[in-house]
Design a protein around this motif. Structure first.
Motif, PDB file in Angstrom:
ATOM      1  N   ALA A 137       0.853  -1.199   0.000  1.00  9.40           N
ATOM      2  CA  ALA A 137       0.000   0.000   0.000  1.00  9.40           C
ATOM      3  C   ALA A 137       0.881   1.237   0.000  1.00  9.40           C
ATOM      4  O   ALA A 137       1.946   1.248   0.623  1.00  9.40           O
ATOM      5  CB  ALA A 137      -0.909   0.007   1.220  1.00  9.40           C
ATOM      6  N   VAL A 138       0.424   2.254  -0.700  1.00 10.14           N
ATOM      7  CA  VAL A 138       1.123   3.540  -0.733  1.00 10.14           C
ATOM      8  C   VAL A 138       0.289   4.556   0.051  1.00 10.14           C
ATOM      9  O   VAL A 138      -0.916   4.692  -0.180  1.00 10.14           O
ATOM     10  CB  VAL A 138       1.312   4.019  -2.198  1.00 10.14           C
ATOM     11  N   LEU A 139       0.951   5.218   1.004  1.00  8.77           N
ATOM     12  CA  LEU A 139       0.287   6.268   1.797  1.00  8.77           C
ATOM     13  C   LEU A 139       0.957   7.601   1.498  1.00  8.77           C
ATOM     14  O   LEU A 139       2.065   7.857   1.992  1.00  8.77           O
ATOM     15  CB  LEU A 139       0.428   5.966   3.299  1.00  8.77           C
ATOM     16  N   PRO A 140       0.337   8.438   0.679  1.00  8.87           N
ATOM     17  CA  PRO A 140       0.940   9.749   0.423  1.00  8.87           C
ATOM     18  C   PRO A 140       0.861  10.605   1.685  1.00  8.87           C
ATOM     19  O   PRO A 140      -0.212  10.754   2.267  1.00  8.87           O
ATOM     20  CB  PRO A 140       0.064  10.334  -0.706  1.00  8.87           C
ATOM     21  N   ALA A 141       2.002  11.123   2.126  1.00  7.14           N
ATOM     22  CA  ALA A 141       2.020  11.923   3.364  1.00  7.14           C
ATOM     23  C   ALA A 141       3.006  13.069   3.216  1.00  7.14           C
ATOM     24  O   ALA A 141       3.722  13.414   4.148  1.00  7.14           O
ATOM     25  CB  ALA A 141       2.395  11.032   4.548  1.00  7.14           C
ATOM     26  N   ALA A 142       3.028  13.654   2.032  1.00  5.51           N
ATOM     27  CA  ALA A 142       4.010  14.715   1.797  1.00  5.51           C
ATOM     28  C   ALA A 142       3.372  16.102   1.825  1.00  5.51           C
ATOM     29  O   ALA A 142       4.062  17.116   1.813  1.00  5.51           O
ATOM     30  CB  ALA A 142       4.699  14.489   0.450  1.00  5.51           C
ATOM     31  N   GLY A 143       2.022  16.162   1.889  1.00  5.02           N
ATOM     32  CA  GLY A 143       1.322  17.452   1.811  1.00  5.02           C
ATOM     33  C   GLY A 143       1.679  18.378   2.965  1.00  5.02           C
ATOM     34  O   GLY A 143       2.053  17.924   4.052  1.00  5.02           O
ATOM     35  N   LEU A 144       1.515  19.668   2.732  1.00  8.41           N
ATOM     36  CA  LEU A 144       1.929  20.649   3.727  1.00  8.41           C
ATOM     37  C   LEU A 144       0.881  20.882   4.812  1.00  8.41           C
ATOM     38  O   LEU A 144       1.157  21.509   5.830  1.00  8.41           O
ATOM     39  CB  LEU A 144       2.242  21.985   3.032  1.00  8.41           C
ATOM     40  N   VAL A 162       6.989  -0.138  -5.304  1.00  7.99           N
ATOM     41  CA  VAL A 162       5.820  -1.006  -5.554  1.00  7.99           C
ATOM     42  C   VAL A 162       6.203  -2.105  -6.540  1.00  7.99           C
ATOM     43  O   VAL A 162       5.869  -3.278  -6.338  1.00  7.99           O
ATOM     44  CB  VAL A 162       4.627  -0.178  -6.097  1.00  7.99           C
ATOM     45  N   GLY A 163       6.905  -1.744  -7.603  1.00 12.06           N
ATOM     46  CA  GLY A 163       7.278  -2.745  -8.609  1.00 12.06           C
ATOM     47  C   GLY A 163       6.088  -3.145  -9.469  1.00 12.06           C
ATOM     48  O   GLY A 163       5.086  -2.425  -9.556  1.00 12.06           O
ATOM     49  N   ASP A 164       6.159  -4.350 -10.005  1.00 15.64           N
ATOM     50  CA  ASP A 164       5.172  -4.782 -10.999  1.00 15.64           C
ATOM     51  C   ASP A 164       4.061  -5.607 -10.330  1.00 15.64           C
ATOM     52  O   ASP A 164       3.907  -6.796 -10.611  1.00 15.64           O
ATOM     53  CB  ASP A 164       5.898  -5.614 -12.073  1.00 15.64           C
ATOM     54  N   GLU A 165       3.352  -4.983  -9.418  1.00 18.53           N
ATOM     55  CA  GLU A 165       2.258  -5.710  -8.762  1.00 18.53           C
ATOM     56  C   GLU A 165       1.156  -4.727  -8.352  1.00 18.53           C
ATOM     57  O   GLU A 165       1.412  -3.529  -8.227  1.00 18.53           O
ATOM     58  CB  GLU A 165       2.758  -6.497  -7.545  1.00 18.53           C
ATOM     59  N   PRO A 166      -0.062  -5.248  -8.137  1.00 18.11           N
ATOM     60  CA  PRO A 166      -1.144  -4.347  -7.722  1.00 18.11           C
ATOM     61  C   PRO A 166      -0.879  -3.804  -6.331  1.00 18.11           C
ATOM     62  O   PRO A 166      -0.173  -4.433  -5.540  1.00 18.11           O
ATOM     63  CB  PRO A 166      -2.380  -5.248  -7.741  1.00 18.11           C
ATOM     64  N   PHE A 167      -1.466  -2.671  -6.022  1.00 16.62           N
ATOM     65  CA  PHE A 167      -1.233  -2.062  -4.712  1.00 16.62           C
ATOM     66  C   PHE A 167      -2.430  -1.195  -4.329  1.00 16.62           C
ATOM     67  O   PHE A 167      -3.219  -0.785  -5.182  1.00 16.62           O
ATOM     68  CB  PHE A 167       0.059  -1.224  -4.725  1.00 16.62           C
ATOM     69  N   ALA A 168      -2.521  -0.907  -3.038  1.00 16.90           N
ATOM     70  CA  ALA A 168      -3.580  -0.017  -2.546  1.00 16.90           C
ATOM     71  C   ALA A 168      -3.011   1.380  -2.352  1.00 16.90           C
ATOM     72  O   ALA A 168      -1.811   1.543  -2.134  1.00 16.90           O
ATOM     73  CB  ALA A 168      -4.120  -0.551  -1.224  1.00 16.90           C
ATOM     74  N   VAL A 169      -3.866   2.388  -2.445  1.00 15.88           N
ATOM     75  CA  VAL A 169      -3.502   3.754  -2.071  1.00 15.88           C
ATOM     76  C   VAL A 169      -4.523   4.208  -1.029  1.00 15.88           C
ATOM     77  O   VAL A 169      -5.732   4.012  -1.222  1.00 15.88           O
ATOM     78  CB  VAL A 169      -3.538   4.712  -3.279  1.00 15.88           C
ATOM     79  N   LEU A 170      -4.032   4.762   0.062  1.00 14.27           N
ATOM     80  CA  LEU A 170      -4.928   5.262   1.122  1.00 14.27           C
ATOM     81  C   LEU A 170      -4.556   6.696   1.449  1.00 14.27           C
ATOM     82  O   LEU A 170      -3.385   6.971   1.754  1.00 14.27           O
ATOM     83  CB  LEU A 170      -4.804   4.427   2.407  1.00 14.27           C
ATOM     84  N   LEU A 171      -5.528   7.597   1.357  1.00 17.44           N
ATOM     85  CA  LEU A 171      -5.268   8.992   1.713  1.00 17.44           C
ATOM     86  C   LEU A 171      -5.513   9.185   3.207  1.00 17.44           C
ATOM     87  O   LEU A 171      -6.542   8.739   3.746  1.00 17.44           O
ATOM     88  CB  LEU A 171      -6.168   9.925   0.899  1.00 17.44           C
ATOM     89  N   GLY A 172      -4.563   9.855   3.855  1.00 11.40           N
ATOM     90  CA  GLY A 172      -4.573   9.928   5.320  1.00 11.40           C
ATOM     91  C   GLY A 172      -5.621  10.838   5.924  1.00 11.40           C
ATOM     92  O   GLY A 172      -5.872  10.778   7.126  1.00 11.40           O
ATOM     93  N   ASP A 173      -6.265  11.674   5.103  1.00 14.24           N
ATOM     94  CA  ASP A 173      -7.286  12.581   5.647  1.00 14.24           C
ATOM     95  C   ASP A 173      -8.567  11.854   5.999  1.00 14.24           C
ATOM     96  O   ASP A 173      -9.405  12.360   6.728  1.00 14.24           O
ATOM     97  CB  ASP A 173      -7.660  13.637   4.596  1.00 14.24           C
ATOM     98  N   VAL A 174      -8.730  10.673   5.400  1.00 15.92           N
ATOM     99  CA  VAL A 174      -9.983   9.932   5.567  1.00 15.92           C
ATOM    100  C   VAL A 174      -9.724   8.760   6.506  1.00 15.92           C
ATOM    101  O   VAL A 174      -8.813   7.963   6.267  1.00 15.92           O
ATOM    102  CB  VAL A 174     -10.472   9.414   4.197  1.00 15.92           C
TER     103      VAL A 174
END
Ligand code: G1P
Length: 304
Positions: free
Chosen positions: A18-25, A132-144
């Motif tokens: 899973a990828v968790l984007p957490a770079a926002g200001l 991640v490479g060559d496979e499926p993955f989840a993305v979860l936004l931390g605000d929710v």
């Protein structure tokens, strides 16, 4: 979509990362976020990002990639061992607390990478491409925040496992709020065991004004995507807010390989702005085993 369904094997459909984007200001939360990451703001007794990591764990994710930026080091510290604190707690006989602190680090494997410039959510996901490479993955936004045993991510993983096609969680929002979300244009595509919750996406628009919105089905901030999304992201030009939008890359993916919208079953809390954060805090506190009862009594006593 049927073709994609037939060509993918069961192994290729296992969603481990899973990828968790957490770079926002975190500008919506100033001044609280002046010197601390918004992901570390506490809801009841845990930082927001811990709820999201727990959602991953409950959903069977084994490896989380957190995309951070400047000033986000406390996120890494939170999921790392804390030997001095643990030893201190042990010496004071506070074994349960020591175990609680240790459990946070042992939950799951976490890797970090950095988004060097704030170029948008789509760009933040693209930064995780090699990890991640060559496979499926989840993305979860931390605000929710979606606490519970059957969160949206788990439901999307089930859709992906059954169909081999990417899926994004959606929910109805009031028409006058479409400008706050990515909005989908989907046609019903019921199939067992998902029933009428499954829609085939015809198109998506990032933050349309109500009169331009194709529906009132909003993207919740949970996605399960095939690795082909990375090529789509590389082809995506800056869109709304002059940022590389994940929603725009999803349009390409939907046309190329198909994409499901899934009206997930459950409740999400939008902790991304001050009012939403307060609502999340109150509702999650009411569900808390230790605090819920007393807190309910306290709220009643306010006689608003
Ligand atoms: C992001 C996405 C949007 C989605 C929303 C959910 O927007 O770009 O499509 O509906 O999250 O919270 P943001 O809220 O980061 O502006």
């Amino acid at each position: 979509m049927a073709d994609a369904t037939q060509t993918k094997g069961a192994t290729a459909r296992r969603v481990r990362k899973a990828v968790l984007p957490a770079a926002g200001l975190g500008t919506r939360f100033l001044p609280a976020t002046k010197a601390q990451p918004k992901e570390m703001l506490t809801v009841v007794d845990k930082p927001q990002i811990q709820y999201v990591v727990e959602e991953c764990v409950v959903s069977g994710i084994e490896h989380i990639i957190i995309v951070t930026g400047k000033g986000k080091n406390s996120i890494e510290d939170h999921f790392d061992y804390a030997p001095t604190l643990e030893r201190f707690l042990e010496e004071k006989g506070k074994k349960e607390q020591a175990a609680l602190v240790r459990r946070i680090s042992d939950m799951v494997q976490v890797s970090y990478t950095r988004q060097k410039e704030p170029l948008g959510l789509g760009h933040a996901v693209l930064v995780a491409k090699d990890l991640v490479g060559d496979e499926p993955f989840a993305v979860l936004l931390g605000d929710v925040l979606i606490p519970g045993e059957n969160p949206a991510t788990k439901q999307l993983i089930d859709v992906y496992a059954a169909t081999g096609v990417g899926a994004i969680a959606v929910e109805e929002v009031p028409k006058e709020k479409t400008h706050l979300y990515g909005i989908v244009d989907g046609e019903p595509a019921p199939q067992a065991p998902f029933g009428a919750r499954l829609l085939r996406i015809r198109d998506l628009v990032e933050k349309p004004r109500p009169e331009k919105a194709p529906s009132n089905l909003a993207i919740t901030g949970r996605y399960v995507l095939p690795p082909q999304i990375f090529d789509c992201l590389e082809r995506t030009k800056p869109g709304a807010g002059n940022e590389i939008q994940l929603t725009d890359a999803l349009r390409i993916l939907a046309q190329q390989d198909g994409l499901w919208a899934y009206i997930y079953n459950g409740i999400s809390y939008d902790a991304g702005d001050k009012l939403g954060f307060l609502k999340a805090t109150v509702e999650i506190a009411l569900q808390n085993k230790e605090l819920g009862g007393d807190f309910r009594e306290y709220l009643k006593s306010l006689k608003l």
